[in-house]
Design a protein around this motif. Sequence first.
Motif, PDB file in Angstrom:
ATOM      1  N   ASP A 167      -5.086 -14.847   3.461  1.00  0.00           N
ATOM      2  CA  ASP A 167      -6.388 -15.098   4.070  1.00  0.00           C
ATOM      3  C   ASP A 167      -6.887 -13.906   4.893  1.00  0.00           C
ATOM      4  O   ASP A 167      -7.909 -14.007   5.572  1.00  0.00           O
ATOM      5  N   CYS A 168      -6.142 -12.789   4.819  1.00  0.00           N
ATOM      6  CA  CYS A 168      -6.529 -11.592   5.561  1.00  0.00           C
ATOM      7  C   CYS A 168      -7.248 -10.599   4.657  1.00  0.00           C
ATOM      8  O   CYS A 168      -6.992 -10.534   3.456  1.00  0.00           O
ATOM      9  N   GLY A 185       0.594  -8.489   0.736  1.00  0.00           N
ATOM     10  CA  GLY A 185      -0.072  -9.553   0.001  1.00  0.00           C
ATOM     11  C   GLY A 185      -1.480  -9.818   0.486  1.00  0.00           C
ATOM     12  O   GLY A 185      -1.990 -10.944   0.384  1.00  0.00           O
ATOM     13  N   MET A 186      -2.122  -8.770   1.003  1.00  0.00           N
ATOM     14  CA  MET A 186      -3.471  -8.901   1.549  1.00  0.00           C
ATOM     15  C   MET A 186      -4.491  -8.184   0.676  1.00  0.00           C
ATOM     16  O   MET A 186      -4.198  -7.111   0.148  1.00  0.00           O
ATOM     17  N   ARG A 187      -5.660  -8.755   0.557  1.00  0.00           N
ATOM     18  CA  ARG A 187      -6.750  -8.080  -0.115  1.00  0.00           C
ATOM     19  C   ARG A 187      -7.139  -6.849   0.692  1.00  0.00           C
ATOM     20  O   ARG A 187      -7.167  -6.896   1.925  1.00  0.00           O
ATOM     21  N   CYS A 188      -7.452  -5.746   0.014  1.00  0.00           N
ATOM     22  CA  CYS A 188      -7.766  -4.508   0.714  1.00  0.00           C
ATOM     23  C   CYS A 188      -9.022  -3.866   0.157  1.00  0.00           C
ATOM     24  O   CYS A 188      -9.163  -3.692  -1.056  1.00  0.00           O
ATOM     25  N   GLN A 203      -3.659   2.340  -5.582  1.00  0.00           N
ATOM     26  CA  GLN A 203      -2.734   1.495  -4.823  1.00  0.00           C
ATOM     27  C   GLN A 203      -3.210   0.044  -4.718  1.00  0.00           C
ATOM     28  O   GLN A 203      -2.573  -0.773  -4.057  1.00  0.00           O
ATOM     29  N   GLY A 204      -4.341  -0.261  -5.363  1.00  0.00           N
ATOM     30  CA  GLY A 204      -4.784  -1.646  -5.418  1.00  0.00           C
ATOM     31  C   GLY A 204      -6.009  -1.992  -4.590  1.00  0.00           C
ATOM     32  O   GLY A 204      -6.360  -3.166  -4.480  1.00  0.00           O
ATOM     33  N   ALA A 205      -6.684  -0.988  -4.025  1.00  0.00           N
ATOM     34  CA  ALA A 205      -7.866  -1.267  -3.203  1.00  0.00           C
ATOM     35  C   ALA A 205      -9.115  -1.423  -4.046  1.00  0.00           C
ATOM     36  O   ALA A 205      -9.226  -0.853  -5.131  1.00  0.00           O
TER      37      ALA A 205
END
Length: 220
Positions: A167-168, A185-188, A203-205
């Motif tokens: 949820d962050c 495990g946070m959305r970035c 890196q997943g952003a």
Amino acid sequence: MPTTYPTPRLVIFDCDGVLVNSEPISNQVMVENLARNGLPMTVERSMELFVGSTMSGAMAKAIELGADLHEGWIDEVYAETYEALRAGVALMPGVMDLLALLDAKQIPCCVASNGSEDKMRITLGQNDLWARFHPAAMFSAQSLGVAKPDPGLFLAAASHFGVQARDCLVVEDSATGVLAATRAGMRCLGFAPTGTGENLAAQGAEVFSEMSEVAALIGL
């Protein structure tokens, strides 16, 4: 169709390069210092190498590249950096509007940085944000003893606010920070005001270039 996300319950900001435009100043200091210590480089190269790292990590990397750094170098370069930042550092454009929106929507936010609290006192203090975040909403790697890309800094922030990692939302400008968010495990969201941000995307952003874009990206 584009992916839709629920509105975050906590927004975690990196400090340097996200809230304040301090990276060019800090890296100019780094370049001048390293030149005196046998390692010439450009500001652009310094930013490629050191943005997102701790000062101890930057020291190790500089020595590996050939710098002749003495014991006490970290204190020296911190002092030089702080002096330069005291001369003036601006907020990133759109930051205050974004913070006002989060306040209006009653979404808490905090700062999680690999930098020191002393540095944030200087950069955020001159922009009226130190009192907003310190101490309850400020998480420093130097204070907590855990640094990005370890996810512990972000997880500590989530735990403090009683929010699950999923949820962050993290807002970062370095690959190191994005990796920490991914591991947590946070959305970035990866802030790339110049360039393509491909190192952040790798890196997943989700890359964006202006703070005014964030509202739409988080469904506000």
